[in-house]
Design an enzyme around this catalytic site. Structure first.
Site, short mmCIF file in Angstrom:
data_model
loop_
_atom_site.label_atom_id
_atom_site.label_comp_id
_atom_site.label_asym_id
_atom_site.label_seq_id
_atom_site.Cartn_x
_atom_site.Cartn_y
_atom_site.Cartn_z
N GLY A 13 0.83 -1.21 0.00
CA GLY A 13 0.00 0.00 0.00
C GLY A 13 0.85 1.24 0.00
O GLY A 13 2.08 1.15 -0.12
N ALA A 89 1.51 -2.62 8.58
CA ALA A 89 0.11 -2.93 8.18
C ALA A 89 -0.86 -2.24 9.12
O ALA A 89 -0.69 -2.28 10.34
CB ALA A 89 -0.10 -4.45 8.23
N ASP A 94 -13.02 4.55 10.75
CA ASP A 94 -13.30 5.83 11.41
C ASP A 94 -14.80 6.04 11.61
O ASP A 94 -15.58 5.91 10.66
CB ASP A 94 -12.76 7.00 10.57
N TYR A 153 -8.50 3.65 16.39
CA TYR A 153 -7.18 3.81 15.73
C TYR A 153 -6.18 4.51 16.65
O TYR A 153 -5.03 4.09 16.78
CB TYR A 153 -7.42 4.62 14.46
N PRO A 183 3.78 9.16 11.67
CA PRO A 183 3.50 10.05 10.53
C PRO A 183 2.22 10.84 10.76
O PRO A 183 1.30 10.37 11.42
CB PRO A 183 3.31 9.08 9.35
#
Ligand code: CAA
Length: 247
Positions: A13, A89, A94, A153, A183
Site C-alpha cells: 500500500g 500494516a 473511522d 485507531y 507520521p
C-alpha cells in the site's frame, strides 16, 4: 554486513510500497506481506519486479499469530533470517464513538496492534541471538494528539509506542533497536478516503506546512532507523507531520 533481509508488513500500500522501494534501493532483500484476500498482490509484485526491485511477497494475516509464524518460517528458510522488521500494516474504521461497534473496535485493535506482537514475536529471538536487529513500528500523529472519529485507531497506535518503549528496554544491550515513527497525514489511499470536505476544512488547516506528507519522506526516516548510524536511537517516537503536532 551481508545483504540484510527486511520484512515489511502491508508493503503493497501507500506507505508500505515507498518503504519497500527505499530499503531495496539501499541494498536490502525486501519481503512484503500481503493480506491473503488481496487479489491484486501478484500483479503488484510483477509490476514492481519488472522495475527490478526483486521483492518477495508472502501472504500473511497479521491478525493471526499462526499465520505470522508460518510467514516468518517461510522467509527465514527461503530468504534468510529477518534483520529489519517494519510493522506497517494498518487499517482505519473511522466513526464517532457513539456509532462505533465492538467489531469496529476489534478489527482495528487486531490489525494495528495485535499484529505488532504477532510479527515481532517471530523475529526477536533471532535478532537477539545474532546481536543485531531493527524493529520499526509505524504509528500515527493521531496516537499522539487524538483524532475525531478515531478512538479505535488512536488507541491501537498509542499502544504500539508503549510496546516500542518496553521492548526497547529489554533488548537495549543486545544490539537490537525498537522505534516508533508517527507520521501525520500522508498522501496515501487511507488519507484520500477521508471525506474531501473534512480533509479541506478540518485537517489541512491544522498542518503548518499546508500540505500532505509524501510516502517517500516517511520511507527516508525508516531507512535511517534501519541503518547502522541509528544504532543509538532506541525507544524513540519520531514525528513526521509537517508541524501538525509538536512535543
Ligand atoms: N474535528 C471537529 N469536529 C469534527 C471533525 C473534526 N475533525 N470532523 C467532524 N466533525 C464534526 C462535524 O462538523 C459535525 O458537527 P455538527 O454535528 O455540529 O455539524 C459532527 O462532527 C459530525 O460530523 P459528521 O457528520 O462528519 O459525522 P460522521 O459520523 O458522518 O463522520 C467521521 C465522522 C467518520 C469521523 C468523519 O468526520 C471523518 O472521516 N473524519 C476524518 C477522520 C480522520 O482524520 N481520519 C484519519 C484517517 S488517515 C489516518 O488515520 C492516517 C494517519 O495515521 C494520520
Amino acid at each position: 554486513m551481508q545483504q540484510r533481509v527486511a520484512l515489511v508488513t502491508g508493503g503493497m500500500g501507500g506507505l508500505g510500497e515507498a518503504i519497500c522501494v527505499k530499503l531495496a534501493a539501499l541494498g536490502d532483500k525486501v519481503v512484503t506481506t500481503y493480506s491473503p484476500s488481496n487479489s491484486k498482490a501478484q500483479d503488484w509484485l510483477r509490476k514492481m519486479n519488472d522495475m527490478g526491485y526483486g521483492f518477495i511477497g508472502h501472504p500473511c494475516d497479521v491478525t493471526d499469530f499462526d499465520s505470522c509464524k508460518a510467514c516468518v518460517e517461510y522467509v527465514t528458510k527461503e530468504v534468510g533470517p529477518v534483520d529489519v522488521l517494519v510493522n506497517n500494516a494498518g487499517i482505519t474504521r473511522d466513526m464517532t464513538f457513539k456509532k462505533m461497534t465492538k467489531a469496529d473496535w476489534d478489527s482495528v485493535m487486531h490489525t494495528n496492534l495485535d499484529s505488532v506482537f504477532n510479527m515481532t514475536k517471530q523475529v526477536m529471538d533471532g535478532m537477539v541471538e545474532r546481536k543485531w536487529g531493527r524493529v520499526i513500528n509505524i504509528a500515527s500523529v493521531n496516537a499522539q494528539k487524538g483524532a475525531f472519529g478515531q478512538t479505535n485507531y488512536s488507541a491501537a497506535k498509542a499502544g504500539m509506542h508503549g510496546f516500542t518503549k518496553a521492548l526497547a528496554l529489554e533488548v537495549a544491550k543486545k544490539g537490537v533497536t525498537v522505534n516508533t515513527i508517527s507520521p501525520g497525514y500522508i498522501g496515501t489511499k487511507m488519507v484520500m478516503a477521508i471525506p474531501h470536505e473534512v480533509l479541506e476544512s478540518k485537517i489541512l488547516p491544522q498542518i503548518p506546512q499546508s500540505r500532505l506528507g509524501k510516502p517517500e519522506e516517511v520511507a527516508g526516516l525508516v531507512a535511517y532507523l534501519a541503518s547502522e548510524e541509528a544504532a543509538f536511537v532506541t525507544g524513540a517516537n519520531i514525528s513526521i507531520n509537517g508541524g501538525q503536532h509538536m512535543y
